[in-house]
Each structure stands twice: as C-alpha cells, then as structure tokens.
Design an enzyme around this catalytic site. Structure first.
Site, short mmCIF file in Angstrom:
data_model
loop_
_atom_site.label_atom_id
_atom_site.label_comp_id
_atom_site.label_asym_id
_atom_site.label_seq_id
_atom_site.Cartn_x
_atom_site.Cartn_y
_atom_site.Cartn_z
N LYS A 176 49.52 80.24 14.51
CA LYS A 176 49.57 78.78 14.66
C LYS A 176 48.30 78.29 15.36
O LYS A 176 47.76 77.24 15.04
CB LYS A 176 50.82 78.38 15.47
CG LYS A 176 50.85 76.89 15.76
CD LYS A 176 52.17 76.35 16.21
CE LYS A 176 51.96 74.89 16.49
NZ LYS A 176 52.69 73.89 16.57
N GLY B 23 55.82 62.71 -0.02
CA GLY B 23 54.81 61.69 0.29
C GLY B 23 55.12 60.26 -0.11
O GLY B 23 54.21 59.50 -0.41
N ASN C 64 53.77 58.61 14.10
CA ASN C 64 54.72 59.34 13.25
C ASN C 64 55.84 58.38 12.84
O ASN C 64 56.14 57.43 13.55
CB ASN C 64 55.32 60.51 14.05
CG ASN C 64 56.29 61.33 13.22
OD1 ASN C 64 56.04 61.61 12.04
ND2 ASN C 64 57.40 61.72 13.81
N MET D 209 55.61 68.31 8.62
CA MET D 209 56.74 69.07 9.13
C MET D 209 56.42 70.02 10.28
O MET D 209 57.17 70.95 10.54
CB MET D 209 57.40 69.84 7.98
CG MET D 209 57.96 68.94 6.89
SD MET D 209 59.07 67.66 7.52
CE MET D 209 60.53 68.65 7.83
N ARG D 210 55.30 69.79 10.95
CA ARG D 210 54.96 70.66 12.09
C ARG D 210 54.75 69.83 13.35
O ARG D 210 54.37 68.67 13.27
CB ARG D 210 53.68 71.46 11.81
CG ARG D 210 53.85 72.32 10.62
CD ARG D 210 52.74 73.28 10.38
NE ARG D 210 53.08 73.95 9.13
CZ ARG D 210 53.95 74.94 9.03
NH1 ARG D 210 54.52 75.44 10.10
NH2 ARG D 210 54.25 75.46 7.85
N HIS E 176 59.91 58.41 11.86
CA HIS E 176 61.09 59.29 11.98
C HIS E 176 62.32 58.53 11.47
O HIS E 176 62.52 57.36 11.81
CB HIS E 176 61.28 59.69 13.45
CG HIS E 176 62.43 60.62 13.64
ND1 HIS E 176 62.34 61.97 13.32
CD2 HIS E 176 63.70 60.41 14.04
CE1 HIS E 176 63.51 62.54 13.55
NE2 HIS E 176 64.36 61.62 13.98
C1 GRF Z 1 60.73 60.67 5.97
O1 GRF Z 1 62.11 60.44 6.05
C2 GRF Z 1 60.11 60.59 7.34
O2 GRF Z 1 60.73 59.68 8.19
C3 GRF Z 1 60.27 61.98 7.87
O3 GRF Z 1 60.09 62.82 6.75
C4 GRF Z 1 60.40 62.09 5.56
C5 GRF Z 1 59.19 62.17 4.70
O4 GRF Z 1 59.39 61.56 3.45
N1 GRF Z 1 59.36 62.25 8.95
P1 GRF Z 1 58.14 61.30 2.51
O5 GRF Z 1 57.44 62.64 2.32
O6 GRF Z 1 57.26 60.30 3.16
O7 GRF Z 1 58.74 60.82 1.23
#
Ligand code: GRF
Length: 205
Positions: free
Chosen positions: A69, A16, A111, A94-95, A113
């Site tokens: 799901k 987070g 989101n 993560m989903r 990425h």
């Molecule tokens: C980050 O690198 C984000 O871009 C990806 O997952 C990671 C999450 O990191 N989707 P965090 O939990 O915000 O530290």
C-alpha cells in the site's frame, strides 16, 4: 481561482456515475472548472471509459501490481503532485487515502458518501440504512480527513427510505441526490465560498 478555471482530479474505482455527473456539469459550465485527469486503482473501472469518451486523460495505478500500500500511495502522491490540482474529488474511490496525501492537499480533497453522515460510514451504507430501519437517508459531500468518512461536512441531502426498499432501490434513489450535490459542492469550492472552521464548513455568501 474565480478568474481561472479550477483544475480537478477525480479518483474513481468503479462505474463512475458521479464522475459522469461532474463531467456533464463541467461541460455545461455549471462550475468554473475542468477535470484534468481521472485516476483509477482499478484497470477495469468503467469510470476510465467515461473519461476517455469525454477526452479526459487517465492514469491507471493498478493496486494489485504494487508490492505494498505504501508503494501505491507513494506513486499516487507523485502523480497528484505533478498534476497539482486545485481540487481532488473521490467518486466511488474504494480506498482510504494515506496520511501523506491528505496532508499534501489540506481541505482540497472531497468525497461523496451515500448516507447522512455520521450515520452509516464505510462500506454498503445503503444496506446498513435498510437493515437499521431508518425512515430517512441521503448523501453527504465532505472534506476528507484521516478517518473513515469523518471529515467536515460540506453538503447533505436527504430522501425517504420506503418500507419495501432494498439496498439497491435505496442506492438508486440516493444516487440522484449524489449527482446533484456533488457538482454543487464543487461549484461552491471553486468559487472560494467554503470556509472550514474546525468541524464546520461555512458557506460564504
Ligand atoms: C456512490 O454511491 C458513492 O456515494 C460511493 O460509491 C458510489 C460510487 O458510485 N462513494 P459511482 O461509481 O459514482 O457510480
């Protein structure tokens, strides 16, 4: 949305740090909004602790405790509809979100990425970048559609990939950029300055 504080829900599965960046930005009034709820599919996510420390309500929907799901998504949709946020931010969630949720919040889900999309979508984007041998990578904030990291791009920032980078050292460098552009994207959104036209997100002046 410009007069009132925008209501943000954050979905996170892990440590987070992006959530923390949004919490800090909201405390500093960087954007005109507040995080009303943090939802996690992982009861052990440190993101939950960060939310609690900031006094933000949390909901844990332990994915493992749902029979399917479909059931998990149904519950998640109910929680989101009850909360009725202006914006949903995925921050290390993560989903893949199901169709129903995406349809219910059109162009209201973002989101972050850790690559310059459309390069290196999916898991371990930094490892993909290091292994491919690119010299530049970065991060992308995008609206979420039904694909994997395919939605309209809001903001991107790049950084160098050094010769002896590991996925971890690159991830660390990219993360600094993530924390900056995520709060910026939220700010633009809450100011009503993002207009989606097909694949493009235009920034109104
Ligand atoms: C980050 O690198 C984000 O871009 C990806 O997952 C990671 C999450 O990191 N989707 P965090 O939990 O915000 O530290």
């Amino acid at each position: 949305m410009t007069d009132n504080l925008g209501k943000i829900v954050v979905l996170a599965s892990g440590r987070g740090t992006n959530l923390q960046a949004l919490i800090d930005a909201s405390k500093e009034n960087y954007f005109n909004g507040y995080i009303s709820l943090v939802i996690s599919d992982n009861p052990r996510a440190y993101a939950l602790e960060r939310a609690r420390l900031a006094g933000i309500p949390t909901v844990v929907l332990d994915y493992a405790s749902f029979p399917s799901k479909k059931e998990y998504e149904k519950k998640l949709l109910t929680v989101l509809q009850e909360e009725n946020p202006d914006l949903i931010c995925l921050a290390g969630y993560m989903r893949i979100l199901g169709k129903e949720i995406i349809k219910s919040f059109p162009h209201k889900i973002m989101n972050i990425h850790p690559s310059l999309l459309p390069a290196f979508p999916g898991l371990e984007a930094q490892k993909q970048a290091v292994e491919y041998g690119v010299k530049v990578s970065g991060c992308t904030v995008h609206f979420v559609d039904e694909g994997m990291d395919t939605g309209p791009i809001i903001l991107q920032e790049c950084c160098p990939v050094e010769d002896y980078d590991t996925p971890e050292s690159l991830a660390e460098r990219i993360l600094q950029h993530e924390h900056r552009i995520y709060k910026e994207a939220v700010k633009l959104f809450l100011e009503g300055r993002l207009e989606v036209k097909g694949r493009k997100v235009l920034r109104k002046r």
